[in-house]
Design a protein around this motif. Structure first.
Motif, PDB file in Angstrom:
ATOM      1  N   PRO A  26      28.610 -62.909 -47.927  1.00 15.92           N
ATOM      2  CA  PRO A  26      28.822 -63.366 -49.241  1.00 15.92           C
ATOM      3  C   PRO A  26      27.357 -64.122 -49.765  1.00 15.92           C
ATOM      4  CG  PRO A  26      29.705 -65.201 -47.960  1.00 15.92           C
ATOM      5  CD  PRO A  26      29.388 -63.773 -46.976  1.00 15.92           C
ATOM      6  N   ALA A  58      31.041 -70.348 -32.293  1.00 15.39           N
ATOM      7  CA  ALA A  58      31.646 -70.839 -33.440  1.00 15.39           C
ATOM      8  C   ALA A  58      32.762 -69.974 -33.906  1.00 15.39           C
ATOM      9  CB  ALA A  58      30.501 -70.787 -34.688  1.00 15.39           C
ATOM     10  N   VAL A  62      35.822 -72.475 -32.785  1.00 20.38           N
ATOM     11  CA  VAL A  62      36.483 -73.595 -33.968  1.00 20.38           C
ATOM     12  C   VAL A  62      37.838 -72.926 -34.626  1.00 20.38           C
ATOM     13  CG1 VAL A  62      35.975 -74.181 -36.272  1.00 20.38           C
ATOM     14  CG2 VAL A  62      33.997 -73.939 -34.607  1.00 20.38           C
ATOM     15  N   HIS A  70      42.242 -79.306 -40.865  1.00 18.17           N
ATOM     16  CA  HIS A  70      40.847 -79.285 -40.854  1.00 18.17           C
ATOM     17  C   HIS A  70      39.936 -78.421 -39.784  1.00 18.17           C
ATOM     18  CE1 HIS A  70      36.725 -80.571 -41.935  1.00 18.17           C
ATOM     19  NE2 HIS A  70      36.683 -81.306 -40.935  1.00 18.17           N
ATOM     20  N   LEU A  71      38.912 -77.840 -40.155  1.00 17.91           N
ATOM     21  CA  LEU A  71      38.194 -77.196 -38.968  1.00 17.91           C
ATOM     22  C   LEU A  71      38.173 -78.239 -37.662  1.00 17.91           C
ATOM     23  CD1 LEU A  71      35.328 -75.492 -40.811  1.00 17.91           C
ATOM     24  CD2 LEU A  71      37.334 -74.323 -39.978  1.00 17.91           C
ATOM     25  N   SER A  72      38.282 -77.530 -36.445  1.00 18.05           N
ATOM     26  CA  SER A  72      38.437 -78.321 -35.392  1.00 18.05           C
ATOM     27  C   SER A  72      38.192 -77.398 -34.213  1.00 18.05           C
ATOM     28  CB  SER A  72      39.696 -79.197 -35.299  1.00 18.05           C
ATOM     29  OG  SER A  72      39.516 -79.809 -33.968  1.00 18.05           O
ATOM     30  N   VAL A  73      37.424 -78.035 -33.011  1.00 18.00           N
ATOM     31  CA  VAL A  73      37.551 -77.325 -31.651  1.00 18.00           C
ATOM     32  C   VAL A  73      38.663 -77.730 -31.071  1.00 18.00           C
ATOM     33  CG1 VAL A  73      36.213 -77.527 -29.486  1.00 18.00           C
ATOM     34  CG2 VAL A  73      35.157 -77.315 -31.746  1.00 18.00           C
ATOM     35  N   ASP A  78      38.510 -84.534 -35.207  1.00 21.81           N
ATOM     36  CA  ASP A  78      38.076 -86.070 -34.969  1.00 21.81           C
ATOM     37  C   ASP A  78      38.702 -87.001 -35.803  1.00 21.81           C
ATOM     38  OD1 ASP A  78      36.640 -84.611 -33.198  1.00 21.81           O
ATOM     39  OD2 ASP A  78      34.511 -84.870 -34.342  1.00 21.81           O
ATOM     40  N   ASP A  95      39.982 -77.365 -49.261  1.00 16.67           N
ATOM     41  CA  ASP A  95      39.199 -76.790 -48.061  1.00 16.67           C
ATOM     42  C   ASP A  95      38.353 -77.589 -47.176  1.00 16.67           C
ATOM     43  OD1 ASP A  95      37.619 -73.866 -47.924  1.00 16.67           O
ATOM     44  OD2 ASP A  95      36.631 -75.181 -47.190  1.00 16.67           O
ATOM     45  N   SER A  96      38.142 -77.180 -45.909  1.00 17.67           N
ATOM     46  CA  SER A  96      37.361 -78.040 -45.140  1.00 17.67           C
ATOM     47  C   SER A  96      36.185 -78.692 -45.593  1.00 17.67           C
ATOM     48  CB  SER A  96      37.312 -77.161 -43.783  1.00 17.67           C
ATOM     49  OG  SER A  96      38.298 -77.719 -42.840  1.00 17.67           O
ATOM     50  N   ARG A  97      35.489 -77.884 -46.418  1.00 16.43           N
ATOM     51  CA  ARG A  97      34.166 -78.256 -46.957  1.00 16.43           C
ATOM     52  C   ARG A  97      34.433 -79.527 -47.896  1.00 16.43           C
ATOM     53  NH1 ARG A  97      32.529 -72.406 -49.145  1.00 16.43           N
ATOM     54  NH2 ARG A  97      34.973 -72.495 -49.157  1.00 16.43           N
ATOM     55  N   ILE A 100      34.244 -82.548 -45.579  1.00 13.11           N
ATOM     56  CA  ILE A 100      33.204 -82.781 -45.143  1.00 13.11           C
ATOM     57  C   ILE A 100      32.182 -83.482 -46.296  1.00 13.11           C
ATOM     58  CG2 ILE A 100      30.643 -81.845 -44.347  1.00 13.11           C
ATOM     59  CD1 ILE A 100      32.605 -79.778 -42.880  1.00 13.11           C
ATOM     60  N   ARG A 104      31.011 -87.593 -46.105  1.00 10.20           N
ATOM     61  CA  ARG A 104      29.656 -88.049 -46.328  1.00 10.20           C
ATOM     62  C   ARG A 104      29.399 -89.328 -47.338  1.00 10.20           C
ATOM     63  NH1 ARG A 104      27.990 -82.622 -47.579  1.00 10.20           N
ATOM     64  NH2 ARG A 104      27.584 -81.481 -45.660  1.00 10.20           N
ATOM     65  N   GLU A 188      32.596 -79.555 -53.103  1.00 14.34           N
ATOM     66  CA  GLU A 188      31.900 -79.522 -51.976  1.00 14.34           C
ATOM     67  C   GLU A 188      30.392 -79.924 -52.423  1.00 14.34           C
ATOM     68  OE1 GLU A 188      31.587 -74.959 -51.278  1.00 14.34           O
ATOM     69  OE2 GLU A 188      30.430 -75.802 -49.795  1.00 14.34           O
ATOM     70  N   TYR A 189      29.943 -79.476 -53.842  1.00 18.65           N
ATOM     71  CA  TYR A 189      28.405 -79.714 -54.207  1.00 18.65           C
ATOM     72  C   TYR A 189      28.245 -80.938 -55.062  1.00 18.65           C
ATOM     73  CZ  TYR A 189      28.381 -74.760 -53.093  1.00 18.65           C
ATOM     74  OH  TYR A 189      28.503 -73.514 -52.310  1.00 18.65           O
TER      75      TYR A 189
ATOM     76  N   HIS B   2      35.464 -86.835 -25.175  1.00 22.13           N
ATOM     77  CA  HIS B   2      35.676 -86.107 -26.484  1.00 22.13           C
ATOM     78  C   HIS B   2      34.118 -86.150 -27.236  1.00 22.13           C
ATOM     79  CE1 HIS B   2      38.199 -84.983 -29.829  1.00 22.13           C
ATOM     80  NE2 HIS B   2      37.425 -85.939 -30.478  1.00 22.13           N
ATOM     81  N   THR B  12      32.014 -79.583 -36.912  1.00 26.90           N
ATOM     82  CA  THR B  12      32.054 -79.801 -35.248  1.00 26.90           C
ATOM     83  C   THR B  12      31.095 -78.772 -34.719  1.00 26.90           C
ATOM     84  OG1 THR B  12      33.248 -77.683 -35.504  1.00 26.90           O
ATOM     85  CG2 THR B  12      34.757 -79.481 -35.204  1.00 26.90           C
ATOM     86  N   PRO B  14      29.981 -76.653 -32.651  1.00 29.85           N
ATOM     87  CA  PRO B  14      29.629 -74.975 -32.338  1.00 29.85           C
ATOM     88  C   PRO B  14      29.304 -74.577 -33.897  1.00 29.85           C
ATOM     89  CG  PRO B  14      31.889 -75.569 -31.504  1.00 29.85           C
ATOM     90  CD  PRO B  14      31.210 -76.795 -32.086  1.00 29.85           C
ATOM     91  N   LEU B  15      29.982 -75.321 -34.947  1.00 28.57           N
ATOM     92  CA  LEU B  15      29.865 -74.698 -36.228  1.00 28.57           C
ATOM     93  C   LEU B  15      28.426 -75.477 -36.823  1.00 28.57           C
ATOM     94  CD1 LEU B  15      31.126 -73.096 -38.563  1.00 28.57           C
ATOM     95  CD2 LEU B  15      32.173 -75.184 -39.252  1.00 28.57           C
ATOM     96  N   LEU B  18      25.647 -73.156 -35.214  1.00 26.74           N
ATOM     97  CA  LEU B  18      25.671 -71.767 -35.977  1.00 26.74           C
ATOM     98  C   LEU B  18      25.057 -71.902 -37.369  1.00 26.74           C
ATOM     99  CD1 LEU B  18      26.181 -68.809 -36.067  1.00 26.74           C
ATOM    100  CD2 LEU B  18      28.376 -69.317 -37.375  1.00 26.74           C
ATOM    101  N   ARG B  31      22.734 -75.216 -47.779  1.00 28.25           N
ATOM    102  CA  ARG B  31      23.962 -74.459 -48.487  1.00 28.25           C
ATOM    103  C   ARG B  31      24.174 -73.066 -48.141  1.00 28.25           C
ATOM    104  NH1 ARG B  31      26.476 -78.941 -49.757  1.00 28.25           N
ATOM    105  NH2 ARG B  31      25.450 -80.362 -51.293  1.00 28.25           N
ATOM    106  N   ARG B  35      27.414 -71.902 -46.001  1.00 30.53           N
ATOM    107  CA  ARG B  35      28.374 -71.055 -46.607  1.00 30.53           C
ATOM    108  C   ARG B  35      28.588 -69.635 -45.596  1.00 30.53           C
ATOM    109  NH1 ARG B  35      26.493 -67.247 -50.036  1.00 30.53           N
ATOM    110  NH2 ARG B  35      24.711 -68.268 -50.455  1.00 30.53           N
ATOM    111  N   LEU B  38      30.731 -70.841 -42.435  1.00 31.59           N
ATOM    112  CA  LEU B  38      32.009 -71.053 -42.699  1.00 31.59           C
ATOM    113  C   LEU B  38      32.754 -69.825 -43.165  1.00 31.59           C
ATOM    114  CD1 LEU B  38      31.849 -74.260 -44.633  1.00 31.59           C
ATOM    115  CD2 LEU B  38      33.156 -74.215 -42.706  1.00 31.59           C
ATOM    116  N   ILE B  41      33.102 -68.006 -39.435  1.00 30.77           N
ATOM    117  CA  ILE B  41      34.216 -68.237 -38.442  1.00 30.77           C
ATOM    118  C   ILE B  41      35.636 -67.516 -39.045  1.00 30.77           C
ATOM    119  CG2 ILE B  41      32.694 -70.001 -37.585  1.00 30.77           C
ATOM    120  CD1 ILE B  41      34.768 -71.987 -38.970  1.00 30.77           C
ATOM    121  N   ARG B  42      35.686 -67.232 -40.195  1.00 33.40           N
ATOM    122  CA  ARG B  42      36.983 -66.764 -40.748  1.00 33.40           C
ATOM    123  C   ARG B  42      37.243 -65.386 -40.795  1.00 33.40           C
ATOM    124  NH1 ARG B  42      37.402 -71.213 -45.691  1.00 33.40           N
ATOM    125  NH2 ARG B  42      37.263 -73.290 -44.145  1.00 33.40           N
TER     126      ARG B  42
END
Lengths: 206, 206
Positions: A26, A58, A62, A70-73, A78, A95-97, A100, A104, A188-189, B2, B12, B14-15, B18, B31, B35, B38, B41-42
């Protein structure tokens, strides 16, 4: 025999194939795809291997947290794993983003629930495609004092907030982050300060 | 225990690794790196494997033509290998991308010599770092009627053209593609029509 190495758009086959792979990503146009491919074939073997390893790790490692998605290993992320987080406060994001972005701000100490999208009849995305059943199960199973809806101020975000507010208000207190965010922006932005204010200024839905 | 899975900037491990790999690529900011990571990984396993395979193949298989130094899978590139190309006409370019740009015009039927850069004292790039010795060897060994300098109209391009013109004029006729290109532009981004005109309008250097 020589045919297998023929040029594609002026590039040798393996290079053309790499450019093609980049173009599928993308936001990567033909020029950027070319630039990336030509850059990478000139890098030392170690850098290519590091990139390949990172991609593989990844992609294979992931997954999703089994509680909040949420994204997780690990099976639990966490945040779900952290006993210092307030388990009575649940923030709903698309979304997971967005998790994050909210993390922050360092303002939010509760837990999350990642819907995996927003209701969008235009795109054929109804509530059944989102993590809403699992959300209801969490509310049934746990003592949740407040659910904070932190969805983007867009048509889909508003639709989803309205839907969830109706669904959840019989079960718990439902709030929505304040419109400190400019309409049309993506969560996210947004900068952490604006996001912090939006969190603080949240209003109870009645 | 952990700790090995702790978050880096909210992602996480591994992400985060990447994202870091993508950020090393030219023109990819934080950014875009997020993008891409993420997104990837999907994707289904097959797409990741195709990308990895393309990276590996391009990196291991694509080398340089031993005559003209254009990108090539074989010892000789398709152009040097093609007996229908005029071997008495030699076009000098800085980079393989310039060969590809010139080939797109379908106007030029001669051969190429890829310098691998331009003379740039500011960056410590002198003539000895470019494929100039190999160019002289080609001129000695083969009957070349004309050398066309197709270098960008920049300080480095002009310096290199001047240097090569002086060096080559005792040996053969030297021309330079016309300034149809806007000054400051890069050869690889010029449209084929403009490039064709620049080729046609080339003038013999005296």
């Amino acid at each position: 025999m020589h045919l297998s190495f023929q040029s594609l758009n002026g590039f040798t086959r393996p290079l053309a194939r790499l450019i093609d792979q980049f173009e599928r990503l993308p936001g990567i146009g033909p020029r950027t795809a070319q630039r990336l491919a030509l850059y990478l074939i000139r890098q030392p073997k170690e850098q290519i291997q590091a990139l390949i390893q990172a991609l593989q790790d990844a992609h294979t490692q992931v997954g999703q947290c089994q509680i909040c998605f949420h994204l997780s290993v690990d099976t639990l992320c966490d945040i779900c794993h952290n006993e210092n987080r307030n388990s009575r406060l649940l923030c709903i994001v698309a979304d997971s983003r967005d998790v994050i972005a909210l993390e922050r701000t360092r303002e939010y100490k509760g837990r999350y629930h990642v819907l995996g999208g927003l209701i969008s009849p235009m795109d054929g995305i109804g509530p059944e495609l989102l993590q809403i059943k699992t959300l209801l199960a969490r509310l049934e199973k746990n003592m949740i004092e407040e659910v904070i809806l932190a969805l983007a101020p867009s048509v889909e975000g508003d639709t989803t907030s309205l839907y969830l507010a109706r669904l959840l208000k019989p079960l718990t207190q439902v709030s929505r982050i304040a419109y400190g965010l400019p309409v049309g922006s993506e969560l996210e932005y947004v900068d952490p300060v604006t996001l912090s204010r939006a969190l603080e200024g949240r209003r109870i839905l009645e």
